[in-house]
Design an enzyme around this catalytic site. Structure first.
Site, PDB file in Angstrom:
ATOM      1  N   HIS A  78       0.880  -1.175   0.000  1.00  0.00           N
ATOM      2  CA  HIS A  78       0.000   0.000   0.000  1.00  0.00           C
ATOM      3  C   HIS A  78       0.916   1.222   0.000  1.00  0.00           C
ATOM      4  O   HIS A  78       1.695   1.418   0.945  1.00  0.00           O
ATOM      5  CB  HIS A  78      -0.928  -0.007   1.208  1.00  0.00           C
ATOM      6  CG  HIS A  78      -1.923  -1.128   1.168  1.00  0.00           C
ATOM      7  ND1 HIS A  78      -2.262  -1.863   2.294  1.00  0.00           N
ATOM      8  CD2 HIS A  78      -2.650  -1.647   0.153  1.00  0.00           C
ATOM      9  CE1 HIS A  78      -3.152  -2.786   1.952  1.00  0.00           C
ATOM     10  NE2 HIS A  78      -3.404  -2.669   0.662  1.00  0.00           N
TER      11      HIS A  78
ATOM     12  N   GLU B 236       1.486   3.732   3.076  1.00  0.00           N
ATOM     13  CA  GLU B 236       1.849   3.211   4.400  1.00  0.00           C
ATOM     14  C   GLU B 236       3.365   3.319   4.511  1.00  0.00           C
ATOM     15  O   GLU B 236       4.113   2.434   4.107  1.00  0.00           O
ATOM     16  CB  GLU B 236       1.321   1.793   4.568  1.00  0.00           C
ATOM     17  CG  GLU B 236      -0.210   1.758   4.505  1.00  0.00           C
ATOM     18  CD  GLU B 236      -0.799   0.365   4.620  1.00  0.00           C
ATOM     19  OE1 GLU B 236      -0.050  -0.605   4.905  1.00  0.00           O
ATOM     20  OE2 GLU B 236      -2.030   0.237   4.423  1.00  0.00           O
TER      21      GLU B 236
ATOM     22  N   HIS C 147       3.321  -3.255   6.679  1.00  0.00           N
ATOM     23  CA  HIS C 147       2.107  -2.444   6.581  1.00  0.00           C
ATOM     24  C   HIS C 147       1.979  -1.519   7.787  1.00  0.00           C
ATOM     25  O   HIS C 147       2.500  -1.798   8.866  1.00  0.00           O
ATOM     26  CB  HIS C 147       0.860  -3.336   6.521  1.00  0.00           C
ATOM     27  CG  HIS C 147       0.693  -4.067   5.229  1.00  0.00           C
ATOM     28  ND1 HIS C 147      -0.072  -3.585   4.192  1.00  0.00           N
ATOM     29  CD2 HIS C 147       1.212  -5.242   4.800  1.00  0.00           C
ATOM     30  CE1 HIS C 147      -0.036  -4.438   3.184  1.00  0.00           C
ATOM     31  NE2 HIS C 147       0.743  -5.451   3.528  1.00  0.00           N
TER      32      HIS C 147
ATOM     33  N   GLU D 192       2.150  -5.610  10.658  1.00  0.00           N
ATOM     34  CA  GLU D 192       1.281  -4.427  10.673  1.00  0.00           C
ATOM     35  C   GLU D 192       1.562  -3.638  11.939  1.00  0.00           C
ATOM     36  O   GLU D 192       1.467  -4.173  13.049  1.00  0.00           O
ATOM     37  CB  GLU D 192      -0.183  -4.863  10.648  1.00  0.00           C
ATOM     38  CG  GLU D 192      -1.176  -3.750  10.527  1.00  0.00           C
ATOM     39  CD  GLU D 192      -1.670  -3.545   9.110  1.00  0.00           C
ATOM     40  OE1 GLU D 192      -1.805  -2.375   8.705  1.00  0.00           O
ATOM     41  OE2 GLU D 192      -1.939  -4.540   8.422  1.00  0.00           O
TER      42      GLU D 192
END
Length: 315
Positions: free
Chosen positions: A22, A25, A116, A178
């Site tokens: 992404h 990010e 992420h 994450e």
């Protein structure tokens, strides 16, 4: 230790660290850029492929250009025909699968860590489709022991490999790392440092494992995703009519009981959790999930026992 109860696993010789799946990010984006600067200096404990997953989205600082790259790695998506008119991310997923996979094959990288960020207050999560990946679970246990300033959790999305849609599912072992909270489109030094520490600890563990270190078993809590909850919406316009309640905001992985506040409507009404069992919310008010119709996810926690492991070179 009873060595008869030790599980011998293949060495982890091929590792991939990916960022920018992404493109907004930014902890993963900048960590990959830093790693690419020094990847030839020989200081890494293991050999690592480092790459930027979605360079076009990174250049534009957007989540994706045409479609979410991190939803393009199911077996069906990877086998669907593509053309020059196909979404960029669909074409890019084929390139990544060829470079790091193919998914489900003996040629795939041994471990794939995809970096992420989330706007939610999650700390550091290892997110995977497998709840019995001893390598990933031992890495999680190692991070939990070593990262005293950041909570570390293991999150399980219960999907068979064919239906697992994220980039990390291409590796023989894999997870998304994450880290949050961090707004999209910027980088917070504390969140970046937590991700950097997590990656280094992961690589240190792999080096020790490959060198023959025996890692004792133990217990790890696994959060298995049960369902997603959407925002309350107007039945005619489908626009949201409430925000996450202040009592719930930022309380990721804190047990939510039936009847507790979940949303606060724009007219001032408290809307309560109507579920029949207490569950653990996470990805609470994640900014990128507004388009997906997800206000938060709910998970069930269980403690699992993991075996002692070592590399099979020590058999």
């Amino acid at each position: 230790m009873d060595t008869h109860n030790v599980v011998a696993l293949p060495v982890v010789s091929r590792v991939a660290v990916c960022g920018g799946t992404h493109g907004n990010e930014l902890s993963g984006v900048y960590l990959v850029r830093e790693r690419l600067k020094r990847r030839e200096d020989g200081t890494e404990p293991v050999s690592v492929v480092t790459l930027m997953s979605n360079p076009r989205a990174v250049q534009l600082c957007v989540r994706y250009v045409e479609t979410d790259l991190n939803r393009c790695f199911t077996r069906a998506a990877l086998s669907a025909p593509v053309s020059e008119d196909s979404p960029y991310e669909m074409i890019r997923s084929r390139e990544l699968n060829a470079l790091l996979g193919p998914k489900g094959s003996v040629q795939a990288v041994d471990l794939l860590c995809d970096l992420h960020n989330t706007t939610a207050n999650t700390g550091l999560c290892l997110i995977t489709h497998s709840d019995c990946d001893w390598i990933a679970l031992h890495i999680c246990k190692h991070l939990q022991r070593e990262m005293s300033s950041t909570p570390v959790r293991y999150v399980h999305f219960d999907l068979p490999l064919d239906e697992a849609y994220s980039l990390d599912s291409v590796g023989k072992h894999g997870f998304a790392m994450e880290v949050g909270p961090q707004p999209h489109g910027l980088v917070r030094s504390g969140i970046f440092s937590a991700m950097q520490e997590g990656v280094q600890l992961m690589l240190d563990w792999i080096w020790q494992f490959n060198s023959g270190t025996l890692f004792e078993g133990g217990s790890v809590d696994i959060f298995t995703m049960v369902k997603n909850i959407d925002y309350p919406r107007d039945p005619q316009t489908h626009m949201i009519t409430a925000a996450v309640h202040p009592d719930l905001q930022d309380r990721d992985f804190c047990l939510l009981h039936p009847g507790e506040p979940m949303f606060l409507s724009f007219s001032g009404e408290t809307l309560r959790y109507r579920g029949k069992e207490a569950l653990y919310p996470f990805f609470i008010n994640e900014a990128a999930y507004y388009e997906k119709g997800v206000a938060l996810s709910l998970a069930r926690k269980r403690r699992v026992e993991i075996p002692s492991v070592r590399s099979d070179t020590q058999r």
